[in-house]
Write an enzyme that holds these catalytic residues in place. Structure first.
Site, PDB file in Angstrom:
ATOM      1  N   CYS A  20       0.814  -1.203   0.000  1.00 34.09           N
ATOM      2  CA  CYS A  20       0.000   0.000   0.000  1.00 34.09           C
ATOM      3  C   CYS A  20       0.848   1.254   0.000  1.00 34.09           C
ATOM      4  O   CYS A  20       2.070   1.197   0.061  1.00 34.09           O
ATOM      5  CB  CYS A  20      -0.880   0.032   1.248  1.00 34.09           C
ATOM      6  SG  CYS A  20      -1.862  -1.448   1.480  1.00 34.09           S
ATOM      7  N   GLY A  46      -0.886   1.076  -5.036  1.00 34.07           N
ATOM      8  CA  GLY A  46      -2.160   0.427  -4.764  1.00 34.07           C
ATOM      9  C   GLY A  46      -3.278   1.047  -5.558  1.00 34.07           C
ATOM     10  O   GLY A  46      -3.446   2.271  -5.543  1.00 34.07           O
ATOM     11  N   ASN A 120       1.052   0.310   5.698  1.00 33.81           N
ATOM     12  CA  ASN A 120       1.600  -0.388   4.546  1.00 33.81           C
ATOM     13  C   ASN A 120       2.445  -1.504   5.116  1.00 33.81           C
ATOM     14  O   ASN A 120       3.303  -1.259   5.948  1.00 33.81           O
ATOM     15  CB  ASN A 120       2.470   0.572   3.729  1.00 33.81           C
ATOM     16  CG  ASN A 120       3.270  -0.157   2.665  1.00 33.81           C
ATOM     17  OD1 ASN A 120       2.834  -1.171   2.138  1.00 33.81           O
ATOM     18  ND2 ASN A 120       4.432   0.355   2.349  1.00 33.81           N
ATOM     19  N   GLY A 121       2.197  -2.734   4.691  1.00 36.06           N
ATOM     20  CA  GLY A 121       3.006  -3.849   5.174  1.00 36.06           C
ATOM     21  C   GLY A 121       2.164  -5.043   5.519  1.00 36.06           C
ATOM     22  O   GLY A 121       1.025  -5.163   5.058  1.00 36.06           O
ATOM     23  N   TYR A 260      11.697  -3.103  -8.117  1.00 29.71           N
ATOM     24  CA  TYR A 260      10.439  -3.029  -8.866  1.00 29.71           C
ATOM     25  C   TYR A 260       9.406  -2.038  -8.322  1.00 29.71           C
ATOM     26  O   TYR A 260       8.786  -1.297  -9.071  1.00 29.71           O
ATOM     27  CB  TYR A 260       9.791  -4.421  -8.928  1.00 29.71           C
ATOM     28  CG  TYR A 260       8.354  -4.397  -9.366  1.00 29.71           C
ATOM     29  CD1 TYR A 260       8.034  -4.183 -10.701  1.00 29.71           C
ATOM     30  CD2 TYR A 260       7.324  -4.514  -8.448  1.00 29.71           C
ATOM     31  CE1 TYR A 260       6.715  -4.110 -11.113  1.00 29.71           C
ATOM     32  CE2 TYR A 260       5.995  -4.450  -8.858  1.00 29.71           C
ATOM     33  CZ  TYR A 260       5.692  -4.250 -10.183  1.00 29.71           C
ATOM     34  OH  TYR A 260       4.400  -4.174 -10.581  1.00 29.71           O
TER      35      TYR A 260
HETATM   36  P1  AMP Z   1       5.504 -12.776 -13.613  1.00 30.50           P
HETATM   37  O1  AMP Z   1       6.883 -13.371 -13.722  1.00 30.50           O
HETATM   38  O2  AMP Z   1       4.666 -12.955 -14.795  1.00 30.50           O
HETATM   39  O3  AMP Z   1       4.818 -13.223 -12.383  1.00 30.50           O
HETATM   40  O4  AMP Z   1       5.637 -11.234 -13.471  1.00 30.50           O
HETATM   41  C1  AMP Z   1       6.823 -10.614 -13.197  1.00 30.50           C
HETATM   42  C2  AMP Z   1       6.644  -9.171 -13.558  1.00 30.50           C
HETATM   43  O5  AMP Z   1       5.722  -8.559 -12.655  1.00 30.50           O
HETATM   44  C3  AMP Z   1       7.945  -8.440 -13.481  1.00 30.50           C
HETATM   45  O6  AMP Z   1       8.151  -7.936 -14.750  1.00 30.50           O
HETATM   46  C4  AMP Z   1       7.722  -7.306 -12.526  1.00 30.50           C
HETATM   47  O7  AMP Z   1       7.859  -6.089 -13.218  1.00 30.50           O
HETATM   48  C5  AMP Z   1       6.313  -7.446 -12.034  1.00 30.50           C
HETATM   49  N1  AMP Z   1       6.270  -7.697 -10.591  1.00 30.50           N
HETATM   50  C6  AMP Z   1       7.213  -8.204  -9.814  1.00 30.50           C
HETATM   51  N2  AMP Z   1       6.801  -8.275  -8.530  1.00 30.50           N
HETATM   52  C7  AMP Z   1       5.563  -7.790  -8.488  1.00 30.50           C
HETATM   53  C8  AMP Z   1       4.602  -7.570  -7.454  1.00 30.50           C
HETATM   54  N3  AMP Z   1       4.875  -7.880  -6.205  1.00 30.50           N
HETATM   55  N4  AMP Z   1       3.429  -7.030  -7.803  1.00 30.50           N
HETATM   56  C9  AMP Z   1       3.156  -6.732  -9.067  1.00 30.50           C
HETATM   57  N5  AMP Z   1       4.010  -6.902 -10.078  1.00 30.50           N
HETATM   58  C10 AMP Z   1       5.202  -7.432  -9.806  1.00 30.50           C
END
Ligand code: AMP
Ligand code: SF4
Length: 488
Positions: A20, A46, A120-121, A260
């Protein structure tokens, strides 16, 4: 300490992990507007729900809704909020059902007035505390672990809110960046590892708190500093006070924020996220060079790392992939099938850039593998001769218990497959990940700890807090510890 608790409710499991954004203002005439702009700047943290609570020192006014900040708030809702202090929240949906009643800040009435809480957490012992509180007669209104904090404060023997909050903080475990507001006080607190980011800013004579510093820039405020692990800040008519609610602190900032999650224009621990990502890309080029014609990255999170890779390798950076900005992040889709549809809708390859070329495709992480597989396919369909995938972080092999949706272990492709098998699964010509030491060196030091002051548990399983055995159960779905001995 294997599970086996009788009142354990599986349906609550997924809802309690929350990525969040929080934003708070103390003492400004335009508090609701500032929070609105602050939350918009934190929207990437979020998109499921948004809420603002403000206080005029006598009573709260508030508004919550499902959706983006601009969908939830219009001028009329902002006009209805009044007071010179307030807190706001944007909530990320993980895999659980989304409900308005879980939208934060949560608002409660207790014996000394009103209280609003935004976090957040993820609390690692929320379920355990909740079970004990329920047995003692507490009735919960939401499935959010933030409510646990409210109950702990409400049942405290202390009348003084600061003491009551400190008592609650001594019980809860895990990751939290917390904002608590009563009718006349604003309190901020960060867990003893500083897992989630939280910064203090200043605008004229007012203080601001934000999950990320990018929101300070948006509202024209200056960043003062990050909140320290185990620190509690209190804002009231006497000014601002800081104290540490625990001396047992060990800095372990979530490395995934740099990789990320955070916005590139934010600074965390004094380190700019974009520049850290560029260094990750540079290091990746040094560790895993490849002969190619063009470097491209997955928008938006991998652009910085791609620029770093291109600069270090001498291979030109190109915009090979375009994102439709108006589609939410793929993870927001609940099922694998929908997630795959989401990826298709979200990204397109630029044929004129990639056709007939050997492409290095940079992504920040591979979690389930869905995204990379789809992107390799997109690039090949657009004529790419070769696609070499380079990932600017190590393989994610372990679940996160601290609020980032890195999924349960069974869904993590790197937990089950070798790099060679993953390469075949995603259909790439080659695949390589950044090393742990390369990643830590590229982000930069935050401390003398082996992991340089970062949490890297999803890569190497070195969790900075105790992780109960029940959390590591076969399914990894049980995210909260159930201990035999009572903790309250
Ligand atoms: P996938 O391997 O298809 O599960 O998605 C990985 C991609 O999702 C990566 O390109 C990241 O940019 C993105 N990503 C990584 N961690 C998260 C997360 N916790 N929430 C949303 N997107 C994520
Ligand atoms: Fe961040 Fe990974 Fe640690 Fe979770 S386990 S807090 S995602 S580094």
């Amino acid at each position: 300490m294997e599970g086996g608790h009788s009142v354990f409710d599986e349906t609550l499991l997924d809802k309690m992990s929350e990525e969040c954004g929080v934003f708070g203002v103390y003492h400004h005439t335009e508090t609701p507007q500032l929070i609105y702009y602050g939350l918009q700047a934190l929207q990437h943290r979020g998109q499921e729900s948004a809420g603002i609570v403000s206080s005029n020192h006598e009573f709260f006014t508030y508004h919550h809704g499902m959706g983006l900040v601009t969908e939830v708030f219009h001028q009329q809702e902002i006009n209805r909020l009044n007071g010179m202090m307030g807190i706001g929240h944007v909530r990320y949906s993980t895999t659980g059902e989304s409900k308005l009643q879980n939208a934060q800040p949560l608002v409660f009435k207790y014996r000394n007035g009103e209280i609003a809480i935004a976090t957040n957490g993820n609390l690692t012992n929320a379920m355990q505390i909740r079970n004990q509180l329920e047995r003692q007669g507490s009735i919960f209104q939401t499935t959010s672990d933030t409510e646990v904090i409210a109950h702990l404060i409400a049942k405290s023997m202390y009348d003084d809110i600061e003491q009551a909050v400190k008592e609650a903080l001594s019980v809860i475990k895990g990751a939290y960046a917390l904002l608590i507001m009563t009718n006349d006080k604003l309190i901020a607190a960060l867990d003893s590892n500083g897992l989630r980011p939280l910064s203090l800013g200043k605008l004229e004579h007012s203080y601001l708190l934000s999950s990320e510093t990018c929101a300070f820039d948006t509202v024209g405020a200056t960043t003062i500093r990050d909140i320290e692990p185990g620190e509690m800040l209190v804002f009231d008519k006497d000014g601002i006070r800081s104290e540490h609610f625990t001396v047992q602190t060990r800095r372990a900032i979530c490395s995934f924020e740099y990789i990320y999650f955070a916005r590139p224009d934010s600074d965390i621990g004094g380190i700019n996220v974009h520049l850290a990502r560029k260094r990750l890309g540079k290091k990746l080029a040094e560790e895993h060079p490849v002969e190619a014609d063009v470097v491209t990255g997955v928008p938006d999170s991998s652009i910085s790392a791609s620029i770093g890779y291109a600069e270090a390798s001498g291979i030109p950076y190109e915009l090979g992939l375009i994102k439709n900005r108006y589609i939410a992040r793929t993870f927001i889709q609940p099922s694998q099938e929908l997630r795959e549809k989401g990826v298709k809708m979200k990204l397109s390859a630029v044929r004129k850039v990639v056709d007939g070329k050997r492409v290095v495709m940079i992504d920040d992480s591979i979690v389930r593998g869905t995204t990379s597989k789809r992107i390799v396919q997109l690039l090949k369909e657009a004529g790419a001769k070769e696609v070499h995938v380079r990932i600017s972080s190590p393989p994610v092999k372990n679940p996160c218990y601290y609020g980032i949706d890195t999924s349960s272990r069974e869904e993590l492709i790197a937990a089950a497959k070798t790099i060679e098998e993953m390469k075949d699964f995603i259909g790439a010509d080659s695949l390589a990940f950044l090393s742990m030491s390369g990643m830590l060196e590229a982000i930069g030091r935050q401390g003398d700890d082996v992991n340089h002051g970062y949490c890297v548990a999803c890569f190497n399983a070195e969790y900075p807090t105790e992780v109960y055995q029940s959390q590591q159960s076969k399914t990894d779905k049980v995210r909260w510890g159930i201990e035999d001995e009572p903790i309250l």
